[in-house]
Design a protein around this motif. Sequence first.
Motif, PDB file in Angstrom:
ATOM      1  N   LEU A 186       0.844  -1.187   0.000  1.00 14.25           N
ATOM      2  CA  LEU A 186       0.000   0.000   0.000  1.00 14.25           C
ATOM      3  C   LEU A 186       0.880   1.239   0.000  1.00 14.25           C
ATOM      4  CD1 LEU A 186      -2.824  -0.809   2.598  1.00 14.25           C
ATOM      5  CD2 LEU A 186      -3.029  -0.728   0.124  1.00 14.25           C
ATOM      6  N   PRO A 187       0.463   2.278  -0.688  1.00 12.45           N
ATOM      7  CA  PRO A 187       1.266   3.502  -0.724  1.00 12.45           C
ATOM      8  C   PRO A 187       1.408   4.105   0.661  1.00 12.45           C
ATOM      9  CG  PRO A 187      -0.431   3.516  -2.423  1.00 12.45           C
ATOM     10  CD  PRO A 187      -0.740   2.367  -1.514  1.00 12.45           C
ATOM     11  N   ARG A 188       2.462   4.907   0.811  1.00 12.33           N
ATOM     12  CA  ARG A 188       2.579   5.677   2.035  1.00 12.33           C
ATOM     13  C   ARG A 188       1.477   6.722   2.063  1.00 12.33           C
ATOM     14  NH1 ARG A 188       8.691   7.280   1.056  1.00 12.33           N
ATOM     15  NH2 ARG A 188       7.785   7.329  -1.009  1.00 12.33           N
ATOM     16  N   LYS A 189       1.264   7.301   3.215  1.00 12.46           N
ATOM     17  CA  LYS A 189       0.179   8.269   3.355  1.00 12.46           C
ATOM     18  C   LYS A 189       0.360   9.424   2.374  1.00 12.46           C
ATOM     19  CE  LYS A 189      -1.278   7.298   8.064  1.00 12.46           C
ATOM     20  NZ  LYS A 189      -1.563   7.853   9.406  1.00 12.46           N
ATOM     21  N   VAL A 190      -0.731   9.776   1.721  1.00 13.63           N
ATOM     22  CA  VAL A 190      -0.722  10.891   0.775  1.00 13.63           C
ATOM     23  C   VAL A 190      -1.819  11.861   1.181  1.00 13.63           C
ATOM     24  CG1 VAL A 190       0.158   9.496  -1.121  1.00 13.63           C
ATOM     25  CG2 VAL A 190      -2.298   9.677  -0.782  1.00 13.63           C
ATOM     26  N   TRP A 191      -1.749  13.063   0.633  1.00 11.12           N
ATOM     27  CA  TRP A 191      -2.773  14.050   0.917  1.00 11.12           C
ATOM     28  C   TRP A 191      -4.061  13.639   0.202  1.00 11.12           C
ATOM     29  CZ3 TRP A 191      -2.543  17.831   4.415  1.00 11.12           C
ATOM     30  CH2 TRP A 191      -3.575  18.775   4.427  1.00 11.12           C
ATOM     31  N   PRO A 192      -5.133  13.331   0.934  1.00 16.65           N
ATOM     32  CA  PRO A 192      -6.343  12.818   0.274  1.00 16.65           C
ATOM     33  C   PRO A 192      -7.092  13.896  -0.496  1.00 16.65           C
ATOM     34  CG  PRO A 192      -6.732  13.114   2.613  1.00 16.65           C
ATOM     35  CD  PRO A 192      -5.285  13.411   2.391  1.00 16.65           C
ATOM     36  N   ILE A 193      -7.776  13.484  -1.548  1.00 17.29           N
ATOM     37  CA  ILE A 193      -8.628  14.374  -2.334  1.00 17.29           C
ATOM     38  C   ILE A 193     -10.061  13.879  -2.160  1.00 17.29           C
ATOM     39  CG2 ILE A 193      -9.152  15.287  -4.630  1.00 17.29           C
ATOM     40  CD1 ILE A 193      -6.275  14.690  -5.410  1.00 17.29           C
ATOM     41  N   VAL A 194     -10.940  14.709  -1.659  1.00 12.67           N
ATOM     42  CA  VAL A 194     -12.327  14.321  -1.408  1.00 12.67           C
ATOM     43  C   VAL A 194     -13.265  15.353  -2.020  1.00 12.67           C
ATOM     44  CG1 VAL A 194     -11.754  13.096   0.731  1.00 12.67           C
ATOM     45  CG2 VAL A 194     -12.367  15.512   0.809  1.00 12.67           C
ATOM     46  N   GLY A 195     -14.551  15.026  -2.039  1.00 14.28           N
ATOM     47  CA  GLY A 195     -15.547  15.972  -2.528  1.00 14.28           C
ATOM     48  C   GLY A 195     -16.521  15.388  -3.527  1.00 14.28           C
ATOM     49  N   GLY A 196     -16.195  14.222  -4.101  1.00 13.35           N
ATOM     50  CA  GLY A 196     -17.071  13.649  -5.116  1.00 13.35           C
ATOM     51  C   GLY A 196     -18.480  13.371  -4.614  1.00 13.35           C
ATOM     52  N   ARG A 197     -18.576  12.933  -3.352  1.00  9.97           N
ATOM     53  CA  ARG A 197     -19.893  12.593  -2.790  1.00  9.97           C
ATOM     54  C   ARG A 197     -20.770  13.826  -2.608  1.00  9.97           C
ATOM     55  NH1 ARG A 197     -19.819   7.242  -3.876  1.00  9.97           N
ATOM     56  NH2 ARG A 197     -18.314   6.072  -2.611  1.00  9.97           N
ATOM     57  N   SER A 198     -20.153  15.012  -2.571  1.00  9.58           N
ATOM     58  CA  SER A 198     -20.925  16.251  -2.424  1.00  9.58           C
ATOM     59  C   SER A 198     -20.924  17.091  -3.688  1.00  9.58           C
ATOM     60  CB  SER A 198     -20.380  17.067  -1.241  1.00  9.58           C
ATOM     61  OG  SER A 198     -18.998  17.330  -1.402  1.00  9.58           O
ATOM     62  N   GLY A 199     -20.597  16.467  -4.827  1.00  8.22           N
ATOM     63  CA  GLY A 199     -20.714  17.160  -6.109  1.00  8.22           C
ATOM     64  C   GLY A 199     -19.497  17.947  -6.538  1.00  8.22           C
ATOM     65  N   GLN A 200     -18.379  17.793  -5.833  1.00  8.39           N
ATOM     66  CA  GLN A 200     -17.146  18.483  -6.214  1.00  8.39           C
ATOM     67  C   GLN A 200     -16.251  17.488  -6.950  1.00  8.39           C
ATOM     68  OE1 GLN A 200     -15.488  20.228  -2.656  1.00  8.39           O
ATOM     69  NE2 GLN A 200     -17.475  20.954  -1.966  1.00  8.39           N
ATOM     70  N   HIS A 201     -16.183  17.658  -8.260  1.00 12.18           N
ATOM     71  CA  HIS A 201     -15.534  16.649  -9.089  1.00 12.18           C
ATOM     72  C   HIS A 201     -14.274  17.165  -9.763  1.00 12.18           C
ATOM     73  CE1 HIS A 201     -18.908  13.900  -8.587  1.00 12.18           C
ATOM     74  NE2 HIS A 201     -19.709  14.944  -8.759  1.00 12.18           N
ATOM     75  N   SER A 202     -13.506  16.221 -10.307  1.00 12.23           N
ATOM     76  CA  SER A 202     -12.353  16.573 -11.120  1.00 12.23           C
ATOM     77  C   SER A 202     -12.848  16.992 -12.498  1.00 12.23           C
ATOM     78  CB  SER A 202     -11.412  15.365 -11.241  1.00 12.23           C
ATOM     79  OG  SER A 202     -12.049  14.318 -11.968  1.00 12.23           O
ATOM     80  N   GLU A 203     -11.935  17.553 -13.288  1.00 13.15           N
ATOM     81  CA  GLU A 203     -12.305  17.985 -14.640  1.00 13.15           C
ATOM     82  C   GLU A 203     -12.676  16.793 -15.522  1.00 13.15           C
ATOM     83  OE1 GLU A 203      -9.391  17.963 -13.352  1.00 13.15           O
ATOM     84  OE2 GLU A 203      -7.809  17.395 -14.765  1.00 13.15           O
ATOM     85  N   HIS A 204     -12.274  15.598 -15.114  1.00 16.33           N
ATOM     86  CA  HIS A 204     -12.511  14.427 -15.956  1.00 16.33           C
ATOM     87  C   HIS A 204     -14.002  14.094 -16.081  1.00 16.33           C
ATOM     88  CE1 HIS A 204      -8.240  13.998 -15.745  1.00 16.33           C
ATOM     89  NE2 HIS A 204      -8.247  13.725 -14.459  1.00 16.33           N
ATOM     90  N   LEU A 205     -14.800  14.373 -15.049  1.00 19.87           N
ATOM     91  CA  LEU A 205     -16.214  14.010 -15.126  1.00 19.87           C
ATOM     92  C   LEU A 205     -16.941  14.852 -16.177  1.00 19.87           C
ATOM     93  CD1 LEU A 205     -18.537  12.295 -14.097  1.00 19.87           C
ATOM     94  CD2 LEU A 205     -19.030  14.051 -12.390  1.00 19.87           C
ATOM     95  N   SER A 206     -16.628  16.136 -16.262  1.00 19.65           N
ATOM     96  CA  SER A 206     -17.287  16.983 -17.251  1.00 19.65           C
ATOM     97  C   SER A 206     -16.973  16.514 -18.664  1.00 19.65           C
ATOM     98  CB  SER A 206     -16.844  18.444 -17.072  1.00 19.65           C
ATOM     99  OG  SER A 206     -17.320  18.958 -15.843  1.00 19.65           O
ATOM    100  N   VAL A 207     -15.735  16.116 -18.892  1.00 15.36           N
ATOM    101  CA  VAL A 207     -15.352  15.612 -20.219  1.00 15.36           C
ATOM    102  C   VAL A 207     -16.116  14.333 -20.528  1.00 15.36           C
ATOM    103  CG1 VAL A 207     -13.431  14.704 -21.596  1.00 15.36           C
ATOM    104  CG2 VAL A 207     -13.068  16.660 -20.061  1.00 15.36           C
TER     105      VAL A 207
END
Length: 224
Positions: A186-207
């Motif tokens: 498993l990777p070492r701890k990284v800075w997590p990215i959250v928000g998808g469950r509340s409608g905050q998405h990456s640019e990939h979803l719009s594409v």
Amino acid sequence: MRPRPTIEVDLGLSNLALDLIGQATLLLDYAGEVEGGGRDADALAFHRNAEQFANCLLAEQPNGDFARTVVRHLFFATYASALYEALAASPDARLAEIAAKAVKELRYHADFAADWAERLGDGTEESRARMAEALDWHWRFVNDLFHDDRDWAACAARGLVPLRQSLRYGFERDVSAILERAGLALPRKVWPIVGGRSGQHSEHLSVLLATMQVLPRAHPEAVW
């Protein structure tokens, strides 16, 4: 022999995608019925904007490097198998029925991804390095995968669904065992990215949505 995908694997991945589309269609149709606003699966899939989707960020990450595809499937299918297994015992009979059908497919998806994770991790120096990079890339989205937003927590309080966080221990146990067999960790701890469950998405979803929705939005009365 260098481990690498073949046309059969490409077809296998397409079949996994068809399974997921089938599961999404059943759930969206049911969501439309519960909502009672006259929307069906097509309306919910094709006529909502990105911020109106509450999917996990992991699921909207694009295809590209095969190792990233394998790790994304490994993480999602391992999580979803446990989730649907729990949903199959839900007191909501319709939800339980959909989950019972889906869990059989998702167990196969998890096995498929685990097999390739082991083959690539135990393959060449290059395949192992690309798997390590893919693990680092996708591990940032694992916290988002297990995020219990307010609506989900309310359903969990009613006993309809499990808390997603309750599934995390088993997820890390199962993924760790697969990676150990693959000679990975498993990777070492990284800075997590959250928000998808509340409608905050990456640019990939719009594409992705732009490609998926262009025809239904251009011809809203079309039936297929």
